[in-house]
Scaffold this active site. Sequence first.
Site, short mmCIF file in Angstrom:
data_model
loop_
_atom_site.label_atom_id
_atom_site.label_comp_id
_atom_site.label_asym_id
_atom_site.label_seq_id
_atom_site.Cartn_x
_atom_site.Cartn_y
_atom_site.Cartn_z
CG ASN A 147 98.92 34.96 16.29
OD1 ASN A 147 97.95 34.34 16.33
ND2 ASN A 147 100.04 34.75 16.86
CE LYS A 187 99.97 37.54 19.09
NZ LYS A 187 101.06 38.40 19.82
CG HIS A 222 103.43 32.84 18.95
ND1 HIS A 222 103.70 33.52 19.91
CD2 HIS A 222 103.26 33.81 17.88
CE1 HIS A 222 103.55 34.92 19.75
NE2 HIS A 222 103.38 34.90 18.50
CD GLU A 246 101.74 35.90 22.31
OE1 GLU A 246 100.77 35.72 22.24
OE2 GLU A 246 102.12 37.35 22.20
CD GLU A 260 106.37 36.16 15.75
OE1 GLU A 260 105.55 37.02 15.25
OE2 GLU A 260 106.11 35.37 16.47
N GLY A 309 104.48 42.64 20.48
CA GLY A 309 103.55 43.36 21.42
C GLY A 309 104.08 44.51 21.96
CB SER A 338 106.05 46.03 16.70
OG SER A 338 105.97 45.81 18.18
C1 PEP Z 1 102.96 38.09 17.32
O1 PEP Z 1 102.84 37.83 18.49
O2 PEP Z 1 103.06 36.94 16.39
C2 PEP Z 1 102.97 39.27 16.93
C3 PEP Z 1 103.79 39.35 15.69
O3 PEP Z 1 102.43 40.41 17.71
P1 PEP Z 1 102.19 41.91 17.33
O4 PEP Z 1 102.03 42.20 15.86
O5 PEP Z 1 101.15 42.50 18.01
O6 PEP Z 1 103.60 42.49 17.93
#
Ligand code: PEP
Length: 254
Positions: A12, A14, A98, A100, A170, A176, A214
């Site tokens: 992703n 973003k 998601h 966010e 998630e 993040g 992460s």
């Molecule tokens: C995400 O936001 O979908 C995600 C997995 O971010 P990160 O891998 O940076 O934690």
Amino acid sequence: MKKKSKKIVIGNMKMHGSLAFNEDHFKNLLQKLNTFNNLEITLCVPYPYLFQAQKILTGSNINWGCQNVAKEPEGPYTGEVSASMIKDFQSKLIIVGHSERNTAYCESDENIAEKFNMIKKHNMTPLLCVGENLNEREAGIMEKVVAEQIKTILDMYGSDIFKGSIVAYEPIWAIGSDSAASPNQIEKMCDFIKQLININSTDNDEVNIVYGGSVNAKNAVQLCEINGVDGVLMGRSSLNTNEFYEICNGISKI
Ligand code: PEP
């Protein structure tokens, strides 16, 4: 438990990238990932770069898609992008729900359900993100929270709509951050999600569960080896060609 033939790796991007950055990144990925035919790899790009992704990645083993979609088919919805427009670029997958977006744009579970349905209608794969925040985890209500997120779709469209889709667990607190959820936390939640959806599926239309939060080259293999985990969704690691390669390389050997 039967072993799945292909593990799933989804990036992703973003709101990152540019024409110049992507030109290098997509071409490098194309070159470095081309032997991983035992993986299902998809890169979710920002809308303006769908054409670029299609141009560079067509014919490769990397699929592309994006990170959101309108719930309406077309009409006076300024700033929205429809599923058919995304499909025009041969996209395979769209992320919905998601955290966010849910936090910043107040997406309701009903909106997410309608978007999920719209993606299915256009024969693309919905990747539904679910997960609890830190307060909810500490209060021990993570399963209740995830059940509510999934139940809206089940109530509105029935369980068969999940056939051939992907659910990403998630935990919001792991996104993040610098550490992923523990194998025990992930296994329990994946099992819970599978039981909740509970469809009668064949190999081709089963629901796959991936973990996100992460994921990096150091933990990707361990995460993919957890019972019930069919792959990973990564944010930051999808922007670094070498990290992306190392993740795929590790997982392809499982
Ligand atoms: C995400 O936001 O979908 C995600 C997995 O971010 P990160 O891998 O940076 O934690």
